[in-house]
Motif scaffolding. Structure first.
Motif, PDB file in Angstrom:
ATOM      1  N   GLN A 122       0.825  -1.205   0.000  1.00  0.00           N
ATOM      2  CA  GLN A 122       0.000   0.000   0.000  1.00  0.00           C
ATOM      3  C   GLN A 122       0.860   1.254   0.000  1.00  0.00           C
ATOM      4  O   GLN A 122       0.524   2.250  -0.646  1.00  0.00           O
ATOM      5  N   GLN A 123       1.970   1.215   0.692  1.00  0.00           N
ATOM      6  CA  GLN A 123       2.884   2.345   0.692  1.00  0.00           C
ATOM      7  C   GLN A 123       3.476   2.567  -0.698  1.00  0.00           C
ATOM      8  O   GLN A 123       3.700   3.701  -1.127  1.00  0.00           O
ATOM      9  N   ILE A 201     -17.735  -2.122  -5.562  1.00  0.00           N
ATOM     10  CA  ILE A 201     -16.278  -2.180  -5.369  1.00  0.00           C
ATOM     11  C   ILE A 201     -15.843  -1.155  -4.330  1.00  0.00           C
ATOM     12  O   ILE A 201     -15.016  -1.445  -3.454  1.00  0.00           O
ATOM     13  N   ARG A 202     -16.402   0.037  -4.409  1.00  0.00           N
ATOM     14  CA  ARG A 202     -16.074   1.079  -3.429  1.00  0.00           C
ATOM     15  C   ARG A 202     -16.430   0.616  -2.012  1.00  0.00           C
ATOM     16  O   ARG A 202     -15.640   0.766  -1.076  1.00  0.00           O
ATOM     17  N   GLU A 203     -17.631   0.078  -1.855  1.00  0.00           N
ATOM     18  CA  GLU A 203     -18.078  -0.364  -0.539  1.00  0.00           C
ATOM     19  C   GLU A 203     -17.204  -1.512  -0.022  1.00  0.00           C
ATOM     20  O   GLU A 203     -16.884  -1.577   1.169  1.00  0.00           O
ATOM     21  N   PHE A 204     -16.830  -2.401  -0.913  1.00  0.00           N
ATOM     22  CA  PHE A 204     -15.985  -3.533  -0.526  1.00  0.00           C
ATOM     23  C   PHE A 204     -14.610  -3.044  -0.058  1.00  0.00           C
ATOM     24  O   PHE A 204     -14.096  -3.495   0.978  1.00  0.00           O
ATOM     25  N   LEU A 205     -14.000  -2.138  -0.821  1.00  0.00           N
ATOM     26  CA  LEU A 205     -12.686  -1.610  -0.436  1.00  0.00           C
ATOM     27  C   LEU A 205     -12.772  -0.835   0.872  1.00  0.00           C
ATOM     28  O   LEU A 205     -11.899  -0.942   1.736  1.00  0.00           O
ATOM     29  N   LYS A 206     -13.830  -0.047   0.999  1.00  0.00           N
ATOM     30  CA  LYS A 206     -14.005   0.756   2.218  1.00  0.00           C
ATOM     31  C   LYS A 206     -14.167  -0.136   3.442  1.00  0.00           C
ATOM     32  O   LYS A 206     -13.661   0.169   4.533  1.00  0.00           O
ATOM     33  N   LYS A 207     -14.843  -1.267   3.272  1.00  0.00           N
ATOM     34  CA  LYS A 207     -15.100  -2.183   4.383  1.00  0.00           C
ATOM     35  C   LYS A 207     -13.877  -3.022   4.738  1.00  0.00           C
ATOM     36  O   LYS A 207     -13.551  -3.194   5.925  1.00  0.00           O
ATOM     37  N   ASN A 208     -13.178  -3.543   3.728  1.00  0.00           N
ATOM     38  CA  ASN A 208     -12.117  -4.525   3.965  1.00  0.00           C
ATOM     39  C   ASN A 208     -10.702  -3.956   3.894  1.00  0.00           C
ATOM     40  O   ASN A 208      -9.790  -4.537   4.488  1.00  0.00           O
ATOM     41  N   TYR A 209     -10.530  -2.878   3.150  1.00  0.00           N
ATOM     42  CA  TYR A 209      -9.201  -2.268   3.004  1.00  0.00           C
ATOM     43  C   TYR A 209      -9.335  -0.763   3.218  1.00  0.00           C
ATOM     44  O   TYR A 209      -9.043   0.045   2.338  1.00  0.00           O
ATOM     45  N   THR A 210      -9.806  -0.413   4.402  1.00  0.00           N
ATOM     46  CA  THR A 210     -10.181   0.970   4.705  1.00  0.00           C
ATOM     47  C   THR A 210      -9.043   1.950   4.490  1.00  0.00           C
ATOM     48  O   THR A 210      -9.216   3.008   3.863  1.00  0.00           O
ATOM     49  N   PHE A 212      -6.328   1.727   2.658  1.00  0.00           N
ATOM     50  CA  PHE A 212      -5.986   1.865   1.249  1.00  0.00           C
ATOM     51  C   PHE A 212      -7.046   2.676   0.501  1.00  0.00           C
ATOM     52  O   PHE A 212      -6.724   3.563  -0.295  1.00  0.00           O
ATOM     53  N   TYR A 213      -8.319   2.396   0.776  1.00  0.00           N
ATOM     54  CA  TYR A 213      -9.407   3.119   0.111  1.00  0.00           C
ATOM     55  C   TYR A 213      -9.351   4.608   0.440  1.00  0.00           C
ATOM     56  O   TYR A 213      -9.478   5.461  -0.453  1.00  0.00           O
ATOM     57  N   LEU A 214      -9.148   4.944   1.705  1.00  0.00           N
ATOM     58  CA  LEU A 214      -9.083   6.351   2.102  1.00  0.00           C
ATOM     59  C   LEU A 214      -7.866   7.034   1.504  1.00  0.00           C
ATOM     60  O   LEU A 214      -7.911   8.218   1.147  1.00  0.00           O
ATOM     61  N   MET A 215      -6.763   6.294   1.375  1.00  0.00           N
ATOM     62  CA  MET A 215      -5.583   6.858   0.727  1.00  0.00           C
ATOM     63  C   MET A 215      -5.889   7.245  -0.715  1.00  0.00           C
ATOM     64  O   MET A 215      -5.514   8.317  -1.186  1.00  0.00           O
ATOM     65  N   LEU A 216      -6.618   6.377  -1.416  1.00  0.00           N
ATOM     66  CA  LEU A 216      -6.996   6.676  -2.795  1.00  0.00           C
ATOM     67  C   LEU A 216      -7.912   7.895  -2.855  1.00  0.00           C
ATOM     68  O   LEU A 216      -7.702   8.822  -3.640  1.00  0.00           O
ATOM     69  N   MET A 217      -8.944   7.898  -2.008  1.00  0.00           N
ATOM     70  CA  MET A 217      -9.931   8.965  -2.053  1.00  0.00           C
ATOM     71  C   MET A 217      -9.363  10.305  -1.613  1.00  0.00           C
ATOM     72  O   MET A 217      -9.829  11.359  -2.048  1.00  0.00           O
TER      73      MET A 217
END
Length: 308
Positions: A122-123, A201-210, A212-217
């Motif tokens: 992720q980094q 996909i957004r909901e899945f990433l937000k739930k399981n890879y929070t 990483f998802y927030l880094m993208l957003m």
């Protein structure tokens, strides 16, 4: 591997089925670039995946498409698209010659395998994002760049059996006896279906890879899109090979189909529930490009092309 599929004439036929556009290779004949891509396709059809992208003078030459599309008003539109394959290490060492700065569309390929791995992965993506976005912003064209996060090796996510991801798990294509068949976008590109998949996909990433998802957003423009693909559908062997029986590509048409629809060279499904489809401005008189050139005061001999 996905680059190889995008260059395959069989895949171009798939786009013609669903999007009603013709896709042709536009590379010069008997060149190093044409030989390079042809070798990739030949090896892939024999069950051998392409090696990881590494920058070199031989591989930086983009694959070039010539797209033609006849719309419902019987106007013919044309686009020349250049497909660049840029490896992550090159993104970390950008300079003014980097092809990425000429691109109207950027696909950020994120492996589901690495996504589920350690934080170092992720980094790594964070460093790439920072470099790419900062450099594009300095050149003043970030707001004009369409960015799509493409989750690869989606078969690994399917194995998690998370109901949140269910709307995105239906395959949009089928491959049988060497031929691709469209299962989605039958009446043209469906923005509504793309949006429904993207929301899951957004909901899945937000739930399981929070994280990483927030880094993208927090780093990407609000207009960023999400989709996922699986080029093979199963893990390759120790020699990076796969069998015909194990070849189950998943939704590999979705990223490029969205790009072609946004560019106005693909049939778009008639839907009442979607607000995402671009609204085309009608300009009186002449063909599509003639009208656009007249409005923008562009010389008649200028060609329209896009890179991604």
């Amino acid at each position: 591997t996905y680059l190889t599929q995008l260059c395959d004439p069989c895949f171009h036929d798939l786009l013609g089925q669903s999007l009603r556009c013709s896709v042709q290779e536009a590379l010069y004949a008997d060149t190093t670039a044409q030989a390079f891509y042809q070798d990739l396709i030949t090896d892939f059809k024999e069950g051998k995946c392409a090696p990881p992208t590494v920058y070199s003078p031989d591989t930086i030459t983009p694959f070039i498409y010539y797209i033609s599309y006849r719309d419902d008003d019987d106007e013919i539109r044309h686009r020349i698209l250049r497909l660049h394959d840029v490896d992550g290490e090159q993104c970390l060492n950008l300079n003014h010659k980097s092809a990425i700065f000429n691109c109207a569309d950027i696909y950020l390929m994120v492996s589901a395998e690495e996504l589920a791995g350690n934080k170092n992965s992720q980094q790594y993506y964070r460093r790439i994002l920072n470099q790419v976005l900062q450099n594009i912003s300095v050149r003043g064209n970030l707001k004009d760049t369409r960015i799509t996060v493409v989750i690869t090796k989606a078969d690994l996510l399917k194995q998690q059996c998370d109901p949140v991801l269910e709307p995105a798990l239906t395959n949009s294509i089928e491959f049988c006896d060497g031929v691709f068949y469209a299962k989605s976008n039958i009446e043209g590109f469906s923005y509504k279906e793309f949006e429904d998949r993207e929301k899951a996909i957004r909901e899945f990433l937000k739930k399981n890879y929070t994280s990483f998802y927030l880094m993208l957003m927090n780093n990407l423009p609000e207009t960023v899109h999400f989709t996922m693909i699986a080029s093979i559908g199963e893990k390759t062997d120790e020699n990076n090979r796969f069998s015909e029986k194990s070849y189950k590509p998943f939704c590999i048409d979705m990223p490029i189909a969205r790009t072609l629809a946004d560019l106005g060279v693909a049939r778009i499904a008639v839907e009442e529930d979607s607000d995402a489809a671009p609204k085309e401005e009608k300009i009186p008189g002449g063909g599509f490009f003639k009208k656009l050139k007249e409005k923008l005061k562009i010389p008649e001999d200028d060609e329209f092309s896009d890179e991604f």
